[in-house]
Design a protein around this motif. Sequence first.
Motif, mmCIF file in Angstrom:
data_model
loop_
_atom_site.group_PDB
_atom_site.id
_atom_site.type_symbol
_atom_site.label_atom_id
_atom_site.label_comp_id
_atom_site.label_asym_id
_atom_site.label_seq_id
_atom_site.Cartn_x
_atom_site.Cartn_y
_atom_site.Cartn_z
ATOM 1 N N CYS A 63 0.834 -1.211 0.000
ATOM 2 C CA CYS A 63 0.000 0.000 0.000
ATOM 3 C C CYS A 63 0.864 1.256 0.000
ATOM 4 O O CYS A 63 0.557 2.234 -0.695
ATOM 5 C CB CYS A 63 -0.942 -0.008 1.200
ATOM 6 N N GLU A 64 1.944 1.242 0.753
ATOM 7 C CA GLU A 64 2.854 2.393 0.787
ATOM 8 C C GLU A 64 3.467 2.642 -0.588
ATOM 9 O O GLU A 64 3.547 3.788 -1.043
ATOM 10 C CB GLU A 64 3.944 2.182 1.832
ATOM 11 N N ILE A 65 3.885 1.589 -1.271
ATOM 12 C CA ILE A 65 4.456 1.727 -2.612
ATOM 13 C C ILE A 65 3.420 2.322 -3.560
ATOM 14 O O ILE A 65 3.715 3.248 -4.320
ATOM 15 C CB ILE A 65 4.951 0.360 -3.140
ATOM 16 N N LYS A 75 -3.942 2.927 7.086
ATOM 17 C CA LYS A 75 -3.895 4.380 6.879
ATOM 18 C C LYS A 75 -3.342 5.049 8.127
ATOM 19 O O LYS A 75 -3.935 4.962 9.202
ATOM 20 C CB LYS A 75 -5.290 4.934 6.551
ATOM 21 N N THR A 76 -2.218 5.713 7.952
ATOM 22 C CA THR A 76 -1.605 6.478 9.033
ATOM 23 C C THR A 76 -1.552 7.926 8.597
ATOM 24 O O THR A 76 -1.716 8.236 7.408
ATOM 25 C CB THR A 76 -0.165 5.986 9.298
ATOM 26 N N ILE A 77 -1.290 8.807 9.540
ATOM 27 C CA ILE A 77 -1.170 10.225 9.188
ATOM 28 C C ILE A 77 -0.023 10.411 8.192
ATOM 29 O O ILE A 77 -0.133 11.181 7.245
ATOM 30 C CB ILE A 77 -1.004 11.131 10.446
ATOM 31 N N GLU A 78 1.060 9.644 8.372
ATOM 32 C CA GLU A 78 2.216 9.765 7.465
ATOM 33 C C GLU A 78 1.854 9.327 6.048
ATOM 34 O O GLU A 78 2.205 9.997 5.075
ATOM 35 C CB GLU A 78 3.404 8.922 7.984
ATOM 36 N N LEU A 79 1.126 8.212 5.926
ATOM 37 C CA LEU A 79 0.733 7.736 4.598
ATOM 38 C C LEU A 79 -0.240 8.716 3.948
ATOM 39 O O LEU A 79 -0.150 8.985 2.749
ATOM 40 C CB LEU A 79 0.103 6.341 4.687
ATOM 41 N N CYS A 80 -1.137 9.279 4.740
ATOM 42 C CA CYS A 80 -2.081 10.273 4.213
ATOM 43 C C CYS A 80 -1.351 11.527 3.749
ATOM 44 O O CYS A 80 -1.709 12.125 2.728
ATOM 45 C CB CYS A 80 -3.144 10.591 5.253
#
Length: 182
Positions: free
Chosen positions: A83-85, A102-107
């Motif tokens: 998902c990160e990629i 879903k994290t704040i960093e990924l968002c």
Amino acid sequence: MEDDLEYQKYLTKVKDSGGWVLEFVPLKHRTFELCEIAVTQTGYALEWVPEHLKSPELCNIAVNDGNWVLGFVPEELRTKELCEIAVEKNGWQLQHVPKDFKTIELCEVAVSNSGWALEFVPEEFKTLELCKYAIEDCLKWNDNLLRKYEFENLFEKYVPVEVQEELAEKCDIELPDKDKGR
């Protein structure tokens, strides 16, 4: 024997024409080998890979190649790393990321990549700063009437009301006039 010849014909077609032709290969001829060749040529071919042939490796190849393929990865194969990629390649892919990943960093990555990804950010992560990234990205593309409509729609629907005014001030934008239609 005839099936072997037919399979070889499709195998050659996929190798020579690219992964896109997988869509036109009859299901009975879509083997793992054929699908792997197609996905290696273009990650988008994952859309036409039968579900039972989708493996973690095949999905990884597809996501690393294509911008819009996470939605074709079965949910049980969507890892945090995959998902990160996908989101790093295209912020809109946030819509296919399971809630637990879903994290704040990924968002932040998603929104800085594409402001329109704000639509898929959980409410609890919609800080003033995150909304500012989204709006600034969208303003870069706000060059015609359609984009202006899309921008106002994004702003009204996905920016929390409690930060709209401060965000408009910080970004030097005019708030959409809610009284115009009355």
